[in-house]
Design an enzyme around this catalytic site. Structure first.
Site, mmCIF file in Angstrom:
data_model
loop_
_atom_site.group_PDB
_atom_site.id
_atom_site.type_symbol
_atom_site.label_atom_id
_atom_site.label_comp_id
_atom_site.label_asym_id
_atom_site.label_seq_id
_atom_site.Cartn_x
_atom_site.Cartn_y
_atom_site.Cartn_z
ATOM 1 N N CYS A 2 0.835 -1.199 0.000
ATOM 2 C CA CYS A 2 0.000 0.000 0.000
ATOM 3 C C CYS A 2 0.871 1.251 0.000
ATOM 4 O O CYS A 2 2.052 1.210 0.302
ATOM 5 C CB CYS A 2 -0.914 0.002 1.221
ATOM 6 S SG CYS A 2 -1.897 -1.499 1.405
ATOM 7 N N ARG A 27 1.496 1.615 -6.002
ATOM 8 C CA ARG A 27 1.659 0.662 -4.915
ATOM 9 C C ARG A 27 0.347 -0.018 -4.532
ATOM 10 O O ARG A 27 0.353 -0.993 -3.783
ATOM 11 C CB ARG A 27 2.227 1.366 -3.676
ATOM 12 C CG ARG A 27 3.619 1.910 -3.864
ATOM 13 C CD ARG A 27 4.099 2.566 -2.587
ATOM 14 N NE ARG A 27 4.211 1.597 -1.511
ATOM 15 C CZ ARG A 27 5.285 0.860 -1.259
ATOM 16 N NH1 ARG A 27 6.351 0.979 -2.021
ATOM 17 N NH2 ARG A 27 5.298 0.021 -0.251
ATOM 18 N N TRP A 75 -3.721 -1.753 -1.449
ATOM 19 C CA TRP A 75 -3.703 -3.022 -2.165
ATOM 20 C C TRP A 75 -4.219 -4.059 -1.178
ATOM 21 O O TRP A 75 -3.580 -4.344 -0.174
ATOM 22 C CB TRP A 75 -2.287 -3.355 -2.634
ATOM 23 C CG TRP A 75 -2.205 -4.551 -3.527
ATOM 24 C CD1 TRP A 75 -2.458 -4.611 -4.867
ATOM 25 C CD2 TRP A 75 -1.809 -5.879 -3.141
ATOM 26 N NE1 TRP A 75 -2.250 -5.889 -5.335
ATOM 27 C CE2 TRP A 75 -1.859 -6.688 -4.299
ATOM 28 C CE3 TRP A 75 -1.439 -6.466 -1.929
ATOM 29 C CZ2 TRP A 75 -1.542 -8.035 -4.285
ATOM 30 C CZ3 TRP A 75 -1.113 -7.810 -1.914
ATOM 31 C CH2 TRP A 75 -1.172 -8.580 -3.079
ATOM 32 N N ASN A 101 0.534 -0.192 6.190
ATOM 33 C CA ASN A 101 0.969 -1.050 5.090
ATOM 34 C C ASN A 101 1.609 -2.278 5.713
ATOM 35 O O ASN A 101 2.492 -2.162 6.565
ATOM 36 C CB ASN A 101 1.974 -0.324 4.201
ATOM 37 C CG ASN A 101 2.524 -1.200 3.087
ATOM 38 O OD1 ASN A 101 1.936 -2.214 2.736
ATOM 39 N ND2 ASN A 101 3.646 -0.812 2.520
ATOM 40 N N GLY A 102 1.159 -3.480 5.322
ATOM 41 C CA GLY A 102 1.725 -4.706 5.867
ATOM 42 C C GLY A 102 0.649 -5.693 6.268
ATOM 43 O O GLY A 102 -0.516 -5.574 5.860
ATOM 44 N N GLU A 483 10.922 -13.704 -19.506
ATOM 45 C CA GLU A 483 10.577 -12.316 -19.221
ATOM 46 C C GLU A 483 9.578 -11.771 -20.236
ATOM 47 O O GLU A 483 8.653 -11.025 -19.881
ATOM 48 C CB GLU A 483 11.850 -11.464 -19.194
ATOM 49 C CG GLU A 483 11.627 -9.970 -18.990
ATOM 50 C CD GLU A 483 10.990 -9.604 -17.660
ATOM 51 O OE1 GLU A 483 10.589 -8.434 -17.508
ATOM 52 O OE2 GLU A 483 10.877 -10.482 -16.770
ATOM 53 N N LYS A 487 5.879 -10.340 -19.251
ATOM 54 C CA LYS A 487 5.385 -9.012 -19.603
ATOM 55 C C LYS A 487 4.013 -9.107 -20.265
ATOM 56 O O LYS A 487 3.116 -8.312 -19.978
ATOM 57 C CB LYS A 487 6.373 -8.296 -20.535
ATOM 58 C CG LYS A 487 7.590 -7.777 -19.829
ATOM 59 C CD LYS A 487 7.249 -6.619 -18.903
ATOM 60 C CE LYS A 487 8.263 -6.455 -17.800
ATOM 61 N NZ LYS A 487 8.214 -7.452 -16.740
ATOM 62 N N GLU A 490 1.431 -10.001 -17.539
ATOM 63 C CA GLU A 490 1.186 -8.893 -16.617
ATOM 64 C C GLU A 490 0.282 -7.827 -17.231
ATOM 65 O O GLU A 490 -0.620 -7.306 -16.579
ATOM 66 C CB GLU A 490 2.511 -8.226 -16.222
ATOM 67 C CG GLU A 490 3.369 -9.030 -15.269
ATOM 68 C CD GLU A 490 4.669 -8.323 -14.966
ATOM 69 O OE1 GLU A 490 5.043 -8.256 -13.787
ATOM 70 O OE2 GLU A 490 5.324 -7.818 -15.907
ATOM 71 N N HIS A 506 9.280 -31.798 -25.830
ATOM 72 C CA HIS A 506 9.009 -32.632 -24.664
ATOM 73 C C HIS A 506 7.686 -32.280 -23.995
ATOM 74 O O HIS A 506 7.505 -32.557 -22.806
ATOM 75 C CB HIS A 506 10.164 -32.511 -23.659
ATOM 76 C CG HIS A 506 11.467 -33.024 -24.187
ATOM 77 N ND1 HIS A 506 11.719 -34.364 -24.389
ATOM 78 C CD2 HIS A 506 12.583 -32.365 -24.591
ATOM 79 C CE1 HIS A 506 12.941 -34.514 -24.870
ATOM 80 N NE2 HIS A 506 13.486 -33.307 -25.008
ATOM 81 N N LYS A 605 3.494 -2.510 -7.397
ATOM 82 C CA LYS A 605 4.883 -2.309 -7.785
ATOM 83 C C LYS A 605 5.861 -2.921 -6.793
ATOM 84 O O LYS A 605 6.782 -3.621 -7.167
ATOM 85 C CB LYS A 605 5.156 -0.808 -7.918
ATOM 86 C CG LYS A 605 6.576 -0.477 -8.374
ATOM 87 C CD LYS A 605 6.837 -0.983 -9.773
ATOM 88 C CE LYS A 605 8.206 -0.599 -10.283
ATOM 89 N NZ LYS A 605 8.486 -1.197 -11.592
#
Length: 610
Positions: A2, A27, A75, A101-102, A483, A487, A490, A506, A605
């Site tokens: 947050c 955030r 968040w 936050n936490g 990566e 992307k 996301e 395989h 983030k």
């Protein structure tokens, strides 16, 4: 996860809080709220579910003003993203207000105890427990009530508390998530990250774990939990707040993709002397004795940083002849890891505050490893607990999906590989010189690559209707395939997987038909022919082939439906170039689909909770 903002001073508090929350919305953006307090003893709160724009609309309908206060963008962890669960939270009498936050791990037990004493809860959050505890301990001194409350808490937290009974005072405490205090003239600021305070001051105190700050307009006093004063000097931050603006780009992510040449170049400045053929990584504290006594290097990271670590493994093992292990930081401490004697553990983290990465770092250090970090934020927790640090010079990265931080991490990893190779006697002076000259060309080659951004947008337009993608690469290109797939996931919420190209037969080959694009990374290298064969196997099964190859490779173009090219370079530098088309592909697909590029759903983030 947050975002927290606090202010005490001579300005109207609400505009300061809203501006700070705007800079911190990356955030968390499930809900937001502000509390404004006046010196004569009033407290007013406005909250709204959803993004910050909803809170701004609420404030237009029902304005606030005040002399000091705090704000929050959430968040969600405990409780749905509703107005009732939004911060700030207040005690039953409406005299104490708090943001957090936490995660408080023992909040259910604490809540049960408070309810048994007659406290009524109005939210589902763990945060509301904290504010009621502060109220229960309050005896006329807010910081003492906060310290007593902290003794009850199990978990991680960054909190800011204010009371109508103690005007012009904010109390802040940290155990885990980041908190900074901006020191101004007759005003002071609190935030989860540096950008919100830069408009007002460059002098910043990074609050350490286990400390409490008492902030008034003219003073900042930092103490431990027992109340003993702790020396916490301010550091001067050089970032320009303009770098946190979009600068004319449609999205922060696009701006940050185009900032990669500068980010890579800045990560080289001061570390590479091409005339003297010297690499100076002084802040890493890497000396010849350590380089030659190391038994292994352990690289730790999450998400994009983990992918950077995988690239680093190829480079370091090749150039330095040093065994390298790569671990996902979120899993490291749960497998009872074996850390050999004389090991060095190096964590990669953009923010320096990622909870899983910090926990893995502490675990590695507890098992005897020397601890390094590659980080983008000076003064962050990762840098403070490390024995050596390489700072990536990427500047603020606002978009949730990392781009320039990734290429800056790669740059630092390559310099580390070269320095280790040199100190361990694996690379001659001439070999180092060759690579440094080639590395110096990379920022310009990225700039050249970005001049073809419209081409990559055209590829995205052609493939945006597909529902699943397969990314493949061999050797050092495999992590870039991972990566690239990340992307796309996301940003566009499409199903995408990265695989080693040699693994395709395989299992994953069963997925390929005319509805599955295969993004194949095949720049010139010793593995080029093998990757080209895998591409032809996919094409034979009607896959839509998107190649990433070297400029002028006409042979590759013959069996690609779309070909995105990168400038010719030493093969070991291909990751720094090949990732750029994949970033732009993901970005433009997301734009085509109408997705929120800078703030993808369910993501934040800086992941400061486990």
């Amino acid at each position: 996860m947050c975002g927290i903002v606090g202010y005490v001073g001579h300005r109207d508090v609400v505009p300061v809080l809203l501006e700070g929350l705007t800079r911190l919305e990356y955030r968390g953006y499930d809900s937001a709220g502000v509390a404004a307090l006046r010196r004569e003893g009033s407290l007013s709160i406005r909250r709204a579910a959803g993004k910050l724009v909803n809170l701004k609309a609420e404030l237009e309908d029902s304005p606030l003003a005040g002399h000091y206060g705090l704000g929050h963008t959430r968040w969600a962890t405990h409780g749905k993203p509703t107005t009732e669960n939004a911060h700030p939270h207040q005690d039953a009498d409406g005299r104490i207000v708090l943001v957090h936050n936490g995660i408080i791990e023992n909040f259910l037990d604490l809540r049960a105890g408070l309810e048994a004493n007659g406290v009524d809860f109005v939210s589902d959050t763990d945060t509301e427990v904290i504010v009621h505890l502060v109220a229960s301990h309050y005896e006329g001194n807010l910081e003492n009530a906060v310290r007593r409350t902290l003794a009850d808490l199990e978990g991680i937290y960054a909190i800011v508390v204010a009371s109508v009974d103690e005007p012009d005072k904010l109390v802040v405490a940290r155990q885990g998530p980041p908190i900074v205090i901006g020191v101004g003239e007759h005003e002071n600021f609190i935030a989860s990250d540096v950008p919100p305070v830069l408009e007002y001051t460059r002098d910043v105190i990074f609050l350490d774990d286990g400390l409490v700050g008492i902030v008034t307009p003219d003073s900042v006093v930092v103490t431990d939990h027992a109340g003993a004063i702790v020396d916490a000097p301010a550091q001067q931050i050089s970032w320009d707040p303009i770098t946190a603006e979009k600068g004319g780009y449609e999205h922060f992510m696009l701006k940050e993709i185009f900032e990669q040449p500068t980010a890579v170049r800045d990560s080289l400045v001061g570390r590479v002397n091409r005339r003297a053929i010297e690499i100076d990584l002084g802040e890493l504290n890497l000396e010849e004795e350590l380089a030659n006594s190391m038994s292994e290097l352990l690289l730790l990271g999450c998400g994009t940083s983990w992918h950077a670590a995988l690239v680093g493994r190829y480079w370091i093992e090749k150039l330095a002849g040093l065994p390298v292990k790569v671990d996902q930081a979120s899993e490291f401490r749960y497998r009872d890891p074996l850390v050999a004697a004389n090991s060095v553990a190096c964590a990669l983290t953009q923010s320096g505050e990622t909870a899983d990465t910090l926990a893995a770092m502490r675990e590695a250090k507890a098992r005897g490893a020397t601890l390094w970090s590659i980080c983008n934020v000076v003064g962050s927790m990762a840098t403070r607990i490390s024995d050596g640090v390489l700072l990536t010079q990427a500047g603020p990265e606002i978009s949730v999906a990392s781009t320039k931080a990734f290429t800056s991490q790669l740059t630092c990893l390559y310099l580390m590989a070269l320095k280790l190779g040199e100190l361990r006697g694996r690379l001659s002076h001439e070999a180092v010189e060759l690579r440094l000259h080639a590395l110096a060309r990379i920022p310009g080659q990225i700039e050249e690559l970005l001049t073809h951004a419209d081409k990559f947008a055209g590829v995205a337009e052609r493939v945006a209707h597909f529902k699943q993608f397969l990314f493949i690469g061999r050797g050092v290109m495999y992590p870039i395939a991972l990566e690239g797939a990340l992307k796309l996931k996301e940003l566009s919420y499409l199903h995408a997987h990265g695989y080693p190209a040699g693994e395709m037969k395989h299992g994953p080959i069963a997925l390929i038909d005319d509805g599955v694009p295969v993004v194949a990374l095949a720049p010139q290298s010793s593995l080029y022919e093998k990757t080209a064969s895998n591409m032809q196997e996919a094409r034979a099964r009607d896959g839509f082939i998107i190649g990433v190859g070297t400029e002028g490779d006409d042979a590759l173009a013959e069996f690609c439906d779309e070909l995105m090219t990168i400038p010719d370079c030493l093969p070991e530098f291909s990751p720094l170039l090949a990732i750029v088309p994949l970033q732009l592909l993901a970005y433009h697909v997301a734009v085509q689909l109408g997705c929120d590029v800078d703030q993808p759903r369910n993501l934040a983030k800086s992941v400061t909770v486990e």
